[in-house]
Design an enzyme around this catalytic site. Structure first.
Site, mmCIF file in Angstrom:
data_model
loop_
_atom_site.group_PDB
_atom_site.id
_atom_site.type_symbol
_atom_site.label_atom_id
_atom_site.label_comp_id
_atom_site.label_asym_id
_atom_site.label_seq_id
_atom_site.Cartn_x
_atom_site.Cartn_y
_atom_site.Cartn_z
ATOM 1 C CB CYS A 65 -1.118 0.267 1.249
ATOM 2 S SG CYS A 65 -2.286 1.293 1.097
ATOM 3 C CG ASP A 99 -7.131 -2.838 -3.541
ATOM 4 O OD1 ASP A 99 -8.013 -1.696 -3.088
ATOM 5 O OD2 ASP A 99 -5.999 -2.908 -3.439
ATOM 6 C CG HIS A 108 -6.307 -2.704 0.005
ATOM 7 N ND1 HIS A 108 -5.535 -1.732 -1.108
ATOM 8 C CD2 HIS A 108 -5.763 -2.182 1.119
ATOM 9 C CE1 HIS A 108 -4.430 -1.169 -0.291
ATOM 10 N NE2 HIS A 108 -4.563 -1.410 0.843
#
Length: 474
Positions: A162, A317, A346
């Site tokens: 991320c 995601d 995600h």
């Protein structure tokens, strides 16, 4: 007409029967509700044994102990080049070590990798002026040097998740000599109407990160958590609790639910200045993808990323859609890139059972194939007060080519040499740039040479500095 006409008495009896069954189920469920809530509160996370091998300010560098974990790996299967996991500044990193059977850390250990992880921990008000330069060029660089020193390797593997993936890109572009391979997991890299709801909400038209920081100093975790939850409000505030009630009798489900709820509620504040930089430079101005980003006056040059790069992304995601990651491979210099788009979201990239069965063994193998290990080196790691370290030179190895060359192949090569080289033969021109150049009638290197940097930058939708780099190679 139907042979079974409507019977109102039977319908009433069926309704009463169904109502009674539902009441009975609810009564039975209520009897175990307290027990299940206690079970949720007692679950443990992040249980893979680790040692803190370096500390600076709030951060802790963890080294995971495969032997203490009970993972046995044959000596010949142990990888010499370690993997450093760089997590986001938001939330806790134990999502990568949630439970034994759903632990990215354990999958890598089981494959013979030596695993380290940066746990940033929570900043205090004194840290609100920390910048991305502090995190990337000071904290990350010091951690990388510790891992290099402990492993004896000149360059190590990185896996960024991320926001940690985005920072890993910055680090790699600035310190390429210390990075053997770069793995990116749901990393936000390209925001040109490709970042979904989060990009739209973060648009400068609607949102000022500076106003938030001026108000709070650091960005409150509660504000971030609510924002993320509101991206899918029905699921986060209704559906998942209905699903919990329906599965309350399943202890395994309750334990998994409890672990996820613990992580979701365990957010951390984000240092104010770093947050402003990230939102304005990466999201709003898309400077990283455009190769225009600078950290403390240093150009984060994507042309320096010429090592193997692996991108992992979730098909569903909603935080970082695949379209916010995929184009990145076209604007770096690496000729060894791979993209894996998995049918998950995600968080599912790190915790879903399917990713642990199918994806992570493949990722571990990718690192292994590119981690032969170079000559061991001695690395001097400076104290946390210093921002730079001494760097050892990499070892150059010369390989003699064979003298036996197939005659036909030689003729084919000669014929190919007579053909004009396509623009994508120029380092830094990936498929996306090549397509834009082709659309403008620029197909060959000779065509490219007829334009100046400003014209090429306009055609390819890139920077003049990048276009000039292309011309300098001609």
């Amino acid at each position: 007409m139907s042979s079974n006409p409507f019977n109102p008495f039977e319908a009433a009896l069926n309704w009463q029967r169904k109502t009674l069954e539902n009441m009975t189920d609810a009564a039975e469920t209520s009897q175990i509700a307290d027990e299940r809530l206690e079970l949720m509160e007692s679950v443990e996370v992040g249980q893979t044994p680790s040692d803190v091998v370096y500390e600076e300010n709030k951060l802790e560098l963890l080294h995971y102990d495969a032997e203490a974990t009970g993972i046995e790996v044959a000596e010949e299967d142990k990888e010499a080049v370690p993997i450093l996991i760089v997590y986001a500044l938001i939330n806790r990193p134990y999502i990568l070590d949630l439970q034994e059977e759903r632990s990215v850390v354990r999958r890598l250990l089981e494959a013979g990798h030596d695993v380290y992880l940066i746990d940033w921990n929570e900043p205090s008000r004194l840290d609100q002026h920390l910048t991305l330069d502090d995190y990337v060029n000071r904290y990350m660089d010091n951690c990388v040097d510790v891992v290099r020193e402990r492993s004896g390797q000149d360059a190590i593997n990185i896996l960024g998740y991320c926001m940690g993936g985005t920072m890993s890109v910055m680090y790699t572009a600035l310190h390429k000599e210390k990075v053997n391979t770069l793995g990116l997991m749901a990393a936000g890299l390209c925001f040109d109407h490709t970042g979904g709801v989060l990009e739209e909400w973060g648009s400068e038209e609607y949102y000022s990160p500076q106003d938030v920081v001026d108000t709070f100093g650091n960005v409150p975790s509660d504000m971030l958590d609510i924002g993320f939850a509101l991206m899918d409000p029905v699921e986060n505030y209704v559906t998942k609790y209905i699903r919990f009630a329906e599965n309350m009798e399943n202890e395994g489900f309750v334990e998994n639910f409890g672990r996820m709820e613990q992580w979701l509620g365990d957010g951390i504040d984000v240092a104010g200045e770093a947050y402003v930089q990230f939102l304005e430079d990466v999201y709003q101005d898309n400077k990283l993808y455009k190769n225009e980003l600078e950290l403390n006056g240093k150009h984060v040059d994507l042309d320096n990323i010429d090592m193997p790069v692996l991108q992992l992304m979730g098909e569903y995601d909603h935080l970082i859609p695949p379209e916010a990651s995929k184009p990145f491979n076209d604007v770096i210099a690496s000729d060894d890139t791979r993209t894996i788009e998995f049918s998950t979201g995600h968080i599912g990239l790190s915790v879903s059972s399917s990713t642990h069965a199918d994806l992570w063994p493949e990722v571990a193998e990718w690192y292994s194939e590119r981690s032969t290990g170079g000559e061991e080196v001695d690395i001097e790691v400076e104290s946390p007060e210093d921002d730079t370290v001494d760097q050892s030179e990499s070892t150059d190895i010369e390989v003699d080519a064979t003298d036996d060359v197939d005659a036909d192949a030689t003729e084919d090569d000669a014929d190919a040499a007579d053909e004009p080289a396509d623009v994508d033969s120029v380092s830094g021109i990936g498929p996306t740039y090549a397509e834009r150049l082709h659309a403008a009638g620029i197909h060959s290197v000779a065509d490219l040479a007829e334009y100046d940097a400003a014209e090429l930058a306009d055609i390819a939708e890139t920077t003049e500095s990048r276009a000039q780099d292309w011309l300098d190679q001609l």
